[in-house]
Design a protein around this motif. Structure first.
Motif, PDB file in Angstrom:
ATOM      1  N   THR A  39       0.688  -1.085   0.009  1.00 24.04           N
ATOM      2  CA  THR A  39       0.113  -0.173   0.122  1.00 24.04           C
ATOM      3  C   THR A  39       0.891   1.833   0.226  1.00 24.04           C
ATOM      4  O   THR A  39       0.570   2.705   0.297  1.00 24.04           O
ATOM      5  N   THR A  40       2.123   1.040  -0.197  1.00 25.58           N
ATOM      6  CA  THR A  40       3.308   2.354   0.138  1.00 25.58           C
ATOM      7  C   THR A  40       3.330   2.865  -1.369  1.00 25.58           C
ATOM      8  O   THR A  40       3.440   3.971  -1.651  1.00 25.58           O
ATOM      9  N   ALA A  41       2.213   2.024  -2.836  1.00 34.49           N
ATOM     10  CA  ALA A  41       2.898   2.425  -3.713  1.00 34.49           C
ATOM     11  C   ALA A  41       2.368   3.640  -4.633  1.00 34.49           C
ATOM     12  O   ALA A  41       0.545   3.845  -2.855  1.00 34.49           O
ATOM     13  N   THR A  42       2.085   3.981  -5.944  1.00 36.86           N
ATOM     14  CA  THR A  42       1.318   5.128  -5.970  1.00 36.86           C
ATOM     15  C   THR A  42       1.057   5.176  -6.694  1.00 36.86           C
ATOM     16  O   THR A  42      -0.922   6.215  -6.418  1.00 36.86           O
ATOM     17  N   TYR A  43       0.514   3.662  -7.901  1.00 38.23           N
ATOM     18  CA  TYR A  43      -0.548   3.763  -8.202  1.00 38.23           C
ATOM     19  C   TYR A  43      -1.260   2.553  -7.682  1.00 38.23           C
ATOM     20  O   TYR A  43      -0.041   1.442  -8.350  1.00 38.23           O
ATOM     21  N   PHE A  44      -2.278   1.830  -8.568  1.00 36.29           N
ATOM     22  CA  PHE A  44      -2.710   0.155  -8.778  1.00 36.29           C
ATOM     23  C   PHE A  44      -3.624   0.270  -9.642  1.00 36.29           C
ATOM     24  O   PHE A  44      -4.558   0.850  -9.357  1.00 36.29           O
ATOM     25  N   MET A  45      -2.995  -1.264  -9.998  1.00 30.50           N
ATOM     26  CA  MET A  45      -3.540  -0.757 -11.249  1.00 30.50           C
ATOM     27  C   MET A  45      -3.923  -2.443 -11.946  1.00 30.50           C
ATOM     28  O   MET A  45      -3.327  -3.754 -11.040  1.00 30.50           O
ATOM     29  N   ILE A  46      -5.878  -2.349 -12.344  1.00 28.49           N
ATOM     30  CA  ILE A  46      -5.891  -3.681 -11.846  1.00 28.49           C
ATOM     31  C   ILE A  46      -6.010  -4.121 -13.359  1.00 28.49           C
ATOM     32  O   ILE A  46      -6.732  -3.758 -14.168  1.00 28.49           O
ATOM     33  N   HIS A  73      -8.462   0.724 -13.510  1.00 28.30           N
ATOM     34  CA  HIS A  73      -8.567  -0.650 -13.751  1.00 28.30           C
ATOM     35  C   HIS A  73      -8.556  -0.564 -15.481  1.00 28.30           C
ATOM     36  O   HIS A  73      -8.040   0.396 -16.234  1.00 28.30           O
ATOM     37  N   THR A  74      -8.507  -1.847 -16.484  1.00 28.38           N
ATOM     38  CA  THR A  74      -7.979  -1.372 -17.615  1.00 28.38           C
ATOM     39  C   THR A  74      -8.582  -1.890 -18.760  1.00 28.38           C
ATOM     40  O   THR A  74      -8.597  -2.804 -20.374  1.00 28.38           O
ATOM     41  N   VAL A  79     -10.491   4.364 -15.255  1.00 26.47           N
ATOM     42  CA  VAL A  79      -9.680   3.711 -15.755  1.00 26.47           C
ATOM     43  C   VAL A  79      -8.941   3.753 -17.381  1.00 26.47           C
ATOM     44  O   VAL A  79      -8.855   5.004 -18.091  1.00 26.47           O
ATOM     45  N   LEU A  80      -8.038   2.979 -17.687  1.00 27.93           N
ATOM     46  CA  LEU A  80      -6.550   3.330 -18.951  1.00 27.93           C
ATOM     47  C   LEU A  80      -7.075   2.038 -19.454  1.00 27.93           C
ATOM     48  O   LEU A  80      -6.570   1.070 -19.154  1.00 27.93           O
ATOM     49  N   TYR A  81      -7.460   2.158 -20.823  1.00 28.14           N
ATOM     50  CA  TYR A  81      -7.681   1.430 -21.823  1.00 28.14           C
ATOM     51  C   TYR A  81      -7.771   1.104 -22.851  1.00 28.14           C
ATOM     52  O   TYR A  81      -7.256   2.091 -23.203  1.00 28.14           O
ATOM     53  N   GLY A  85     -11.955   9.160 -15.597  1.00 29.33           N
ATOM     54  CA  GLY A  85     -11.541   9.781 -14.189  1.00 29.33           C
ATOM     55  C   GLY A  85     -12.949   9.571 -13.169  1.00 29.33           C
ATOM     56  O   GLY A  85     -13.890  10.397 -13.870  1.00 29.33           O
ATOM     57  N   SER A  86     -12.805   9.985 -12.198  1.00 29.21           N
ATOM     58  CA  SER A  86     -13.164  10.176 -10.848  1.00 29.21           C
ATOM     59  C   SER A  86     -14.270  11.098 -11.076  1.00 29.21           C
ATOM     60  O   SER A  86     -14.460  11.676 -10.040  1.00 29.21           O
ATOM     61  N   SER A  87     -12.751  11.994 -11.409  1.00 28.19           N
ATOM     62  CA  SER A  87     -12.857  13.321 -10.550  1.00 28.19           C
ATOM     63  C   SER A  87     -11.698  13.993 -11.689  1.00 28.19           C
ATOM     64  O   SER A  87     -10.905  13.508 -12.993  1.00 28.19           O
ATOM     65  N   LEU A  88     -11.926  15.349 -12.124  1.00 25.53           N
ATOM     66  CA  LEU A  88     -11.022  15.568 -13.342  1.00 25.53           C
ATOM     67  C   LEU A  88      -8.996  15.814 -12.545  1.00 25.53           C
ATOM     68  O   LEU A  88      -8.092  15.294 -13.000  1.00 25.53           O
ATOM     69  N   GLU A  89      -9.058  15.710 -11.577  1.00 22.22           N
ATOM     70  CA  GLU A  89      -7.958  15.353 -10.931  1.00 22.22           C
ATOM     71  C   GLU A  89      -7.441  13.506 -11.140  1.00 22.22           C
ATOM     72  O   GLU A  89      -6.283  13.397 -11.771  1.00 22.22           O
TER      73      GLU A  89
END
Lengths: 251, 251
Positions: free
Chosen positions: A58-65, A88-89, A107-109, A131-135
């Motif tokens: 959980t110390t990572a920056t991004y989590f990609m499923i 998720h992809t 999402v990154l598809y 993205g769930s928000s602009l950020e």
């Protein structure tokens, strides 16, 4: 430095992990169901690996499923990372399946057909971002631009349309190649004979619209050839049905 | 020097005339129904032209009939050249349609989809050859080798099989591209998004068998995606029928 956890070790996970590594990211961890799949990918990208989501770094920056569509919800249930970006992809899975994982998700598809065995140029692969928000969107666009020159923001409905178009343009055309291959093989002719034709057909639609370059007996309404070809398929009712339906629609 | 008469000025006639000229043959004459089609091609290959078969230059060495399938018999009726080689270029027409033209005749069938507008590398185009005698066959093979590195002797039945396989691999796949294009256009998405996927799909079958690389919801038996995509096509019954039939067959 941005550290990424990748969950999955299949075709998409493999291509993403490799290309993120090449782009300069640190792959913190590979998580897959079996050591047999997790270990080789982890070694290829100098990452740690685990087969248990409880050991998530959980110390990572991004989590990609990057698991199969059916598994995404199940994986998402086991991830809680506060405000960190979870992605998720999948083209055909709504973003909100991730809403309990984090306050930032999306999402990154990558719109491509991936095989582990086959290297391809990721920079040309269109990546569709939501993205769930602009950020969150900004961060996923940033990540995507490290991978590809073709990044588009796209909502779920648009991804679904793109996916459907891809079924026709990729899965169904490949099936046409499979049928052509069978027809030739039954007659001891090599599939190699078809390759220049296949390549040229694809070359044409790079610059001209498919309707404009449609050729063949159906568009010419060449009934003599159509009837002869239907007769050749008489003993293969499945193929005959496909031939008739596509011919009718082209005409 | 070998002098060639070409009858026809369409897609195949144009590509053959240009490439025979490049290979060092003299194009003696172009014969087409209208001056509008005969003249530009004749000029491009420094040949004379006529719109009347009565003016056929019977001093030439080879006579090549590159007109549409329906017209071949009609043209053949008007050609009488003794022992000189007469050739047609059709995949789906028996050789014997030429039997009264000469004692030497046969077929030179370039297996490719030609457009006047689009240049292609003829050396990679498979050319299928059939001759009325060993001598005729030898001469057509000689002619073909000046054009292509891929020359095969093939009888009528084999050409018909190849042509049928080509309908699936070229005409039907192009139609799949047209459908994909329509689906995207209706939703204001660009066909460009599909091009990397289309290219990769074709790249794969250059080295792997199509059955081996089949991907998509149908082969995965991903019923959730299939049902959702069928729903998306609800208002287009023709497309839905194609989707269902191909999906069923892939499964």
């Amino acid at each position: 430095m941005n550290r990424i956890v990748i969950i999955g070790a299949g075709n998409i996970a493999t291509h993403l992990a490799m290309n993120l590594k090449i782009a300069g990211f640190e792959i913190a961890q590979i998580i897959a169901r079996t050591e047999a799949s997790a270990k080789p990918l982890a070694e290829a990208v100098s990452a740690k690996y685990t087969c248990d989501l409880k050991n998530l770094d959980t110390t990572a920056t991004y989590f990609m499923i990057a698991v199969s569509d059916d598994e995404i919800a199940n994986v998402a249930k086991q991830i809680r990372v506060g405000e960190k970006l979870v992605i998720h992809t999948s083209g055909s899975t709504p973003m909100d399946v991730l809403k309990d994982c984090s306050t930032n998700y999306g999402v990154l598809y990558p719109f491509q057909t991936f095989s582990k065995k086959k290297v391809l140029n990721m920079r040309k692969v269109p990546i569709c971002v939501e993205g769930s928000s602009l950020e969150a969107q900004k961060n996923i666009v940033f990540l995507s631009r490290q991978l590809s020159d073709s990044v588009q923001v796209m909502n779920f409905e648009q991804r679904a349309v793109l996916h459907l178009a891809g079924v026709f343009a990729c899965n169904f055309t490949n099936y046409m190649y499979a049928i052509a291959n069978d027809i030739l093989a039954e007659n001891n002719l090599s599939f190699d004979l078809l390759k220049p034709l296949i390549t040229e057909t694809v070359d044409k639609v790079q610059s001209l619209s498919p309707r404009e370059v449609q050729t063949g007996p159906a568009i010419r309404k060449d009934m003599k050839t159509i009837e002869r070809q239907e007769k050749m398929l008489e003993k293969q009712p499945d193929l005959l049905e496909i031939y008739k339906l596509l011919t009718k629609n082209i005409m």
